[in-house]
Design a protein around this motif. Structure first.
Motif, mmCIF file in Angstrom:
data_model
loop_
_atom_site.group_PDB
_atom_site.id
_atom_site.type_symbol
_atom_site.label_atom_id
_atom_site.label_comp_id
_atom_site.label_asym_id
_atom_site.label_seq_id
_atom_site.Cartn_x
_atom_site.Cartn_y
_atom_site.Cartn_z
ATOM 1 N N VAL A 78 1.949 19.399 2.452
ATOM 2 C CA VAL A 78 3.249 18.705 2.350
ATOM 3 C C VAL A 78 3.259 17.510 3.315
ATOM 4 C CG1 VAL A 78 5.742 18.917 2.694
ATOM 5 C CG2 VAL A 78 4.466 20.799 1.641
ATOM 6 N N GLY A 79 2.712 17.725 4.507
ATOM 7 C CA GLY A 79 2.664 16.638 5.492
ATOM 8 C C GLY A 79 1.885 15.436 4.977
ATOM 9 N N ALA A 80 0.759 15.676 4.300
ATOM 10 C CA ALA A 80 -0.049 14.573 3.763
ATOM 11 C C ALA A 80 0.742 13.784 2.709
ATOM 12 C CB ALA A 80 -1.343 15.110 3.157
ATOM 13 N N CYS A 81 1.507 14.497 1.877
ATOM 14 C CA CYS A 81 2.351 13.809 0.878
ATOM 15 C C CYS A 81 3.369 12.907 1.568
ATOM 16 C CB CYS A 81 3.098 14.823 0.020
ATOM 17 S SG CYS A 81 2.070 15.828 -1.054
ATOM 18 N N PHE A 82 4.015 13.440 2.596
ATOM 19 C CA PHE A 82 5.068 12.653 3.250
ATOM 20 C C PHE A 82 4.501 11.523 4.107
ATOM 21 C CE2 PHE A 82 7.977 15.826 1.691
ATOM 22 C CZ PHE A 82 9.090 15.043 1.400
ATOM 23 N N ASP A 83 3.271 11.683 4.608
ATOM 24 C CA ASP A 83 2.623 10.547 5.287
ATOM 25 C C ASP A 83 2.460 9.391 4.307
ATOM 26 O OD1 ASP A 83 2.403 11.879 7.704
ATOM 27 O OD2 ASP A 83 0.336 12.541 7.356
ATOM 28 N N LEU A 84 2.055 9.722 3.076
ATOM 29 C CA LEU A 84 1.879 8.689 2.048
ATOM 30 C C LEU A 84 3.235 8.047 1.698
ATOM 31 C CD1 LEU A 84 -0.783 7.864 0.499
ATOM 32 C CD2 LEU A 84 0.125 9.149 -1.415
ATOM 33 N N ILE A 85 4.265 8.863 1.569
ATOM 34 C CA ILE A 85 5.599 8.321 1.280
ATOM 35 C C ILE A 85 6.036 7.406 2.424
ATOM 36 C CG2 ILE A 85 8.049 8.941 1.039
ATOM 37 C CD1 ILE A 85 7.051 11.497 -0.472
ATOM 38 N N GLU A 86 5.849 7.869 3.657
ATOM 39 C CA GLU A 86 6.260 7.101 4.844
ATOM 40 C C GLU A 86 5.543 5.754 4.919
ATOM 41 O OE1 GLU A 86 8.418 8.125 7.327
ATOM 42 O OE2 GLU A 86 8.032 6.519 8.774
ATOM 43 N N HIS A 87 4.231 5.768 4.686
ATOM 44 C CA HIS A 87 3.430 4.569 4.973
ATOM 45 C C HIS A 87 3.159 3.695 3.757
ATOM 46 C CE1 HIS A 87 2.906 5.893 9.052
ATOM 47 N NE2 HIS A 87 2.479 7.080 8.635
ATOM 48 N N GLU A 88 3.235 4.250 2.548
ATOM 49 C CA GLU A 88 2.837 3.479 1.370
ATOM 50 C C GLU A 88 3.948 3.301 0.337
ATOM 51 O OE1 GLU A 88 -0.132 2.123 0.960
ATOM 52 O OE2 GLU A 88 -1.325 3.134 2.505
ATOM 53 N N MET A 89 4.926 4.202 0.329
ATOM 54 C CA MET A 89 5.841 4.211 -0.817
ATOM 55 C C MET A 89 7.267 3.800 -0.501
ATOM 56 S SD MET A 89 4.657 7.677 -2.757
ATOM 57 C CE MET A 89 3.051 7.795 -3.508
ATOM 58 N N LEU A 90 7.818 4.310 0.569
ATOM 59 C CA LEU A 90 9.226 4.062 0.882
ATOM 60 C C LEU A 90 9.342 2.630 1.415
ATOM 61 C CD1 LEU A 90 11.419 6.572 2.990
ATOM 62 C CD2 LEU A 90 12.091 4.302 2.253
ATOM 63 N N GLN A 91 9.787 1.722 0.546
ATOM 64 C CA GLN A 91 9.779 0.305 0.917
ATOM 65 C C GLN A 91 10.810 -0.006 2.005
ATOM 66 O OE1 GLN A 91 9.841 -2.372 -2.522
ATOM 67 N NE2 GLN A 91 8.817 -0.839 -3.770
ATOM 68 N N GLY A 92 11.955 0.640 1.948
ATOM 69 C CA GLY A 92 13.017 0.420 2.916
ATOM 70 C C GLY A 92 13.898 -0.744 2.544
ATOM 71 N N PRO A 93 15.206 -0.700 2.760
ATOM 72 C CA PRO A 93 15.873 0.502 3.263
ATOM 73 C C PRO A 93 15.874 1.638 2.240
ATOM 74 C CG PRO A 93 17.506 -1.132 2.599
ATOM 75 C CD PRO A 93 16.163 -1.796 2.492
ATOM 76 N N TRP A 94 15.770 1.281 0.951
ATOM 77 C CA TRP A 94 15.712 2.309 -0.086
ATOM 78 C C TRP A 94 14.290 2.442 -0.602
ATOM 79 C CZ3 TRP A 94 19.814 4.809 0.874
ATOM 80 C CH2 TRP A 94 20.995 4.152 1.224
ATOM 81 N N VAL A 95 14.048 3.452 -1.410
ATOM 82 C CA VAL A 95 12.673 3.700 -1.870
ATOM 83 C C VAL A 95 12.107 2.453 -2.540
ATOM 84 C CG1 VAL A 95 11.247 5.037 -3.474
ATOM 85 C CG2 VAL A 95 12.993 6.197 -2.105
ATOM 86 N N MET A 96 12.896 1.825 -3.407
ATOM 87 C CA MET A 96 12.441 0.659 -4.162
ATOM 88 C C MET A 96 12.796 -0.652 -3.459
ATOM 89 S SD MET A 96 10.651 1.435 -6.835
ATOM 90 C CE MET A 96 9.977 3.099 -6.700
ATOM 91 N N GLY A 97 13.133 -0.599 -2.187
ATOM 92 C CA GLY A 97 13.444 -1.821 -1.442
ATOM 93 C C GLY A 97 14.938 -1.996 -1.304
ATOM 94 N N SER A 98 15.442 -3.135 -1.804
ATOM 95 C CA SER A 98 16.861 -3.430 -1.593
ATOM 96 C C SER A 98 17.770 -2.719 -2.593
ATOM 97 C CB SER A 98 17.087 -4.943 -1.670
ATOM 98 O OG SER A 98 16.640 -5.418 -2.930
ATOM 99 N N ILE A 99 17.207 -2.204 -3.696
ATOM 100 C CA ILE A 99 18.076 -1.553 -4.691
ATOM 101 C C ILE A 99 18.066 -0.030 -4.514
ATOM 102 C CG2 ILE A 99 18.000 -3.412 -6.409
ATOM 103 C CD1 ILE A 99 15.962 -1.613 -7.990
ATOM 104 N N TYR A 100 19.257 0.539 -4.636
ATOM 105 C CA TYR A 100 19.459 1.984 -4.525
ATOM 106 C C TYR A 100 19.282 2.574 -5.917
ATOM 107 C CZ TYR A 100 22.133 6.298 -3.511
ATOM 108 O OH TYR A 100 22.543 7.607 -3.343
ATOM 109 N N THR A 101 18.344 3.501 -6.071
ATOM 110 C CA THR A 101 18.022 4.010 -7.409
ATOM 111 C C THR A 101 17.981 5.537 -7.422
ATOM 112 O OG1 THR A 101 15.627 4.135 -7.078
ATOM 113 C CG2 THR A 101 16.504 1.990 -7.780
#
Lengths: 207, 207
Positions: free
Chosen positions: A134-157
């Motif tokens: 689970v930690g490896a999945c969330f490392d990938l989300i933290e560093h590669e996927m979650l653009q910020g502030p929302w997952v897709m960047g400026s749009i809340y989806t």
């Protein structure tokens, strides 16, 4: 529409999406402690014996990524997904697909190892590895996927709604949230929204 | 577009969809036996270290359900999905989501148990249960999901391409195809189509 759900499951994502969309819907609670997900009347709704299931005027839908995109397409004014841009929509679907096929599955090895092995020692071995997988999945989300502030960047989806459901389990999965500042911040901002507070209160209040 | 694939994997579904759509694309083979999926140059394409990955003019997409819907939306004339009907499209996505999150995952416990446990005995226990867990998924597909003649009934969609990839592995997974006549018939009809024969030949020929 009727959403079948169980509190503290990924059905929360669909519930948030319905509420955020302003949909006319009811919820029905399925009690895992009474094994209601395997009861004949629920298996007629969802033969998989899982939540969520969404009853619509056209038929019943299951699987969170499909339900989320359906809600976004059914209520376009709510702006829950970039519906007019196939590439951006594919990015939304790719994120949701990763959550269901890899992240949720890694988590499920702590809770439901009996799906994939009968030997109690094997089930213990799966629990033991959950913090790492689970930690490896969330490392990938933290560093590669979650653009910020929302997952897709400026749009809340719908990705934000789906992502919100899984980090609820991180402490119990043995993953230290301090190494995931973006995920932790996202979870906190989501928790603070009135829509989500209302949905969670409704899930716990319904019998 | 460039599709990164490995023969005998679910990347085949995206490859069939590109060919069926008449897309202008190339394929690049990732050799698992050389661990190329973990090589730095491929991790720059797909940090997950998996196939498929589709390079487009807008960026890179991963996850089969997302890629399939993207191809269908990018080539609407090919009619690969019911794009103008949100409920029917949600049914397509629900089916694809089940394949990635449950069916492919059940299969992966025979091949890649190391993802979820370190103990060799646990990995053996997972292999032992694969016939049962994969079999249960295909029983559901056979009796509840595959409408016939195609997955979604009379229309041929990306669901058929994705479904085709997974029953290739049923014999090795220890599931007797004789109990799955609809699935077996679907696999045979798919194998017989010229597009699929061409795609499989191309996958095996490319170095």
């Amino acid at each position: 529409m009727i959403l079948y759900y169980t509190p503290h499951t990924c059905a929360l994502a669909s519930h948030i999406a319905l509420e955020q969309a302003g949909a006319d819907y009811q919820v029905k609670r399925i009690d895992f402690s009474k094994n209601e997900q395997r009861a004949p009347e629920y298996l007629r709704v969802n033969p998989k014996g899982r939540v969520p299931a969404l009853v619509t005027s056209r038929g019943i839908l299951t699987e969170t990524p499909a339900i989320l995109t359906f809600i976004a397409q059914s209520f376009p004014a709510a702006g829950l997904a970039p519906l007019d841009d196939p590439f951006a929509l594919a990015q939304v679907q790719s994120f949701n697909s990763y959550l269901c096929s890899t992240v949720h599955v890694a988590h499920a090895h702590r809770m439901r190892g009996h799906r994939w092995a009968d030997d109690p020692t094997a089930i213990e071995a799966m629990k033991k590895k959950a913090p790492q997988s689970v930690g490896a999945c969330f490392d990938l989300i933290e560093h590669e996927m979650l653009q910020g502030p929302w997952v897709m960047g400026s749009i809340y989806t719908v990705c934000d709604m789906y992502l919100f459901t899984l980090p609820q389990w991180l402490e119990a999965d043995g993953v230290d949230l301090r190494r995931l500042p973006k995920v932790a911040d996202h979870r906190q901002r989501m928790s603070d929204t009135p829509v989500i507070a209302r949905v969670i209160a409704a899930e716990l209040a319904a019998s």
